[in-house]
Design an enzyme around this catalytic site. Structure first.
Site, mmCIF file in Angstrom:
data_model
loop_
_atom_site.group_PDB
_atom_site.id
_atom_site.type_symbol
_atom_site.label_atom_id
_atom_site.label_comp_id
_atom_site.label_asym_id
_atom_site.label_seq_id
_atom_site.Cartn_x
_atom_site.Cartn_y
_atom_site.Cartn_z
ATOM 1 N N GLY A 163 -0.236 0.333 -4.804
ATOM 2 C CA GLY A 163 -1.832 0.206 -4.517
ATOM 3 C C GLY A 163 -2.864 -0.278 -6.271
ATOM 4 O O GLY A 163 -3.799 -0.283 -6.170
ATOM 5 N N CYS A 191 0.627 -1.035 0.010
ATOM 6 C CA CYS A 191 0.185 0.208 -0.122
ATOM 7 C C CYS A 191 0.696 1.199 -0.083
ATOM 8 O O CYS A 191 2.056 1.295 0.307
ATOM 9 C CB CYS A 191 -1.112 0.059 0.806
ATOM 10 N N ASN A 236 0.022 0.625 5.982
ATOM 11 C CA ASN A 236 1.412 -0.280 5.196
ATOM 12 C C ASN A 236 1.634 -1.231 5.767
ATOM 13 O O ASN A 236 2.301 -0.837 6.123
ATOM 14 C CB ASN A 236 2.085 0.729 4.443
#
Length: 518
Positions: A31, A2, A112
């Site tokens: 992403g 992410c 993340n």
């Protein structure tokens, strides 16, 4: 994997939304899954006057989730953003980030990484903290751990000491990889990095007439592009609090035995123009190419008959160019890439991945016909993509097709935020190099040596003594991964992969755009 960002502007009458939107576009590679998959998602939450929150998030790429009308509705001078593909949980709209809890204080959160003790944390949330977790996402768990720790203060308003104490307790409670940004409505933004520093987080500032703007992001390219300077990495185990008014507080809350950033960031995920933990991704990939050239020389010996070096675009280009120069073999671009089709190794379903390789790349016969070709890629995961690319080279007329990987054989799953497949799906698991070559249809496969890979990256920052290399050597730096955990993880990933073949929009009725007054 992410991408996260957070910003707070000195001018409290200005809008943070344009910079947040730009930041997510610059982090889209972290992403992005692809046009045929619902897995990628993006979201922004801003905080306006009197602590009112404004949010927009949804499944899709950044350009799909936001439009001009939605962006104009994101009011406020501070906010956080997120781009994702899921590594824990499902692909439902309800799991798009940032997450939000109204109690206490109105906290939004983006993460993340991946937690390795999520199951026990769920039990704690249910039986001890009595907080409802609405999704299967470990990011929502992290948010609620932080919220619960802050709730214990019992205060009407919190201060920096309260936040630092809550984060310190969070470090003691959770295990795994986590780089996080959070926002407390009307108060400020927060950056958190796990004690091992597995996932990156970088902070910078930008001068303007009202003072300094501050930003946190996964990669330095975001700060560079938006005019932020003086950027530096958030240290492992460190927390950063930036309040409205521009007060910046940083504190080392916990120290791990070793600082071990994920080496796969440098191999594949990060943009080559980023600098993370003092290491230029571009220089690291050049160094990988040099080391791989030595490995190719050792592997071929006197039988070197390579006519041309061709990269598999895009992340392997830099390494392939350096390899070709060191071997004194001509470098050519043999594949033309359709940039509107996304990555393939994280796409659901083998058939989907195979089809998308052909949609994604086109081999130019001019560079392949009648030649012995060395294809260079960043890594070989399932082998599906590599097999199709090798077949494309043969269809284009190549006599022999050799394949070189900038990474060593990937034989074990990642548990720290990269949604790699199960052991059984990894082409190098329980196979030697010759068997991998046979499986993907190459005349020969050359893998980077693990020590060479580590030195290729570490040479630019010797302070880093080790990296997370668990996908290659099964050494998980958090020390809590055993066979039982791996079996449970693979069971979940097998079930998830089945569910991801269809679009999942099982939002439980919560709006994806809202405002809240504290």
């Amino acid at each position: 994997m992410c991408g996260i960002s957070a910003i707070i502007l000195a001018d409290q009458g200005a809008s943070a939304c344009p910079d947040l939107f730009e930041s997510l576009g610059l982090l889209q590679h972290r992403g992005q899954v692809g046009l045929l998959s619902p897995l990628d998602a993006a979201g922004i939450v801003t905080s306006g006057p009197k602590g009112r929150l404004y949010q927009c998030k949804g499944n899709g790429m950044v350009r799909d989730v936001f439009n001009d009308i939605k962006l104009l509705g994101l009011v406020g001078s501070l906010g956080i953003g997120h781009v994702r593909y899921p590594t824990a949980g499902s692909s439902s709209l309800s799991e798009a980030q940032p997450f939000y809890v109204n109690s206490p204080y109105g906290i939004t959160f983006a993460h993340n990484g991946n937690l390795t003790n999520a199951d026990e944390l769920r039990v704690y949330m249910d039986k001890i903290a009595h907080r409802h977790i609405n999704t299967d996402s470990d990011s929502e768990l992290l948010l609620n751990i932080l919220a619960n720790n802050l709730q214990k203060t019992g205060k009407f308003r919190i201060n920096e000491e309260d936040i630092f104490a809550a984060i310190k307790d969070l470090h003691r409670q959770v295990r795994g990889a986590y780089a996080c940004v959070a926002m407390v409505a009307g108060y400020g933004i927060i950056g958190i990095r796990d004690p091992h520093g597995i996932r990156p987080l970088i902070m910078g500032r930008r001068k303007n007439p009202a003072g300094y703007d501050y930003m946190l992001a996964s990669e330095s390219i975001v700060l560079d592009s938006l005019g932020f300077t003086d950027y530096e990495d958030v240290k492992p185990g460190e927390a950063v609090i930036i309040t409205q008014g521009g007060n910046v507080s940083r504190r080392q809350l916990i120290v791990a035995d070793k600082f071990t950033p994920c080496i796969f960031e440098y191999v594949y995920f990060a943009r080559q123009d980023s600098i993370m933990d003092g290491i230029s991704v571009y220089k690291a990939r050049l160094s990988m190419g040099e080391a791989l050239a030595d490995q190719v020389t050792r592997s071929f010996g006197k039988d070197m008959d390579i006519d041309v070096v061709i990269p598999v675009p895009d992340t392997s280009r830099v390494a392939a160019l350096q390899l070709s120069r060191k071997l004194n073999i001509v470098y050519r671009e043999g594949f033309n890439k359709n940039r509107y089709v996304g990555r393939t190794f994280i796409m659901p379903g083998q058939q989907t991945r195979r089809k998308n390789v052909r949609r994604k790349l086109n081999a130019m016969a001019l560079e392949f016909h009648g030649k012995n070709v060395l294809l260079v890629d960043d890594s070989i995961v399932r082998g599906t993509t590599s097999k199709e690319i090798i077949q494309m080279a043969r269809d284009a007329g190549a006599k022999k097709v050799y394949f070189a990987s900038c990474a060593p054989p990937i034989r074990y799953p990642n548990v720290y935020g990269i949604d790699m497949p199960t052991r059984q799906e990894l082409v190098a698991h329980d196979r030697n190099v010759e068997q991998v070559a046979e499986e993907i249809g190459a005349d020969k496969v050359v893998f980077q040596d693990l020590d060479d890979l580590v030195q290729s990256v570490r040479r630019f920052n010797p302070v880093i003594e080790a990296f997370d290399t668990s996908v290659f050597d099964k050494y998980y730096v958090t020390g809590d991964i055993d066979d039982k955990y791996m079996e449970r993880l693979e069971g979940v990933r097998n079930e998830d992969s089945k569910g991801r073949l269809s679009i999942d929009n099982d939002s439980v009725g919560l709006p994806n755009c809202f405002f809240h007054k504290q």
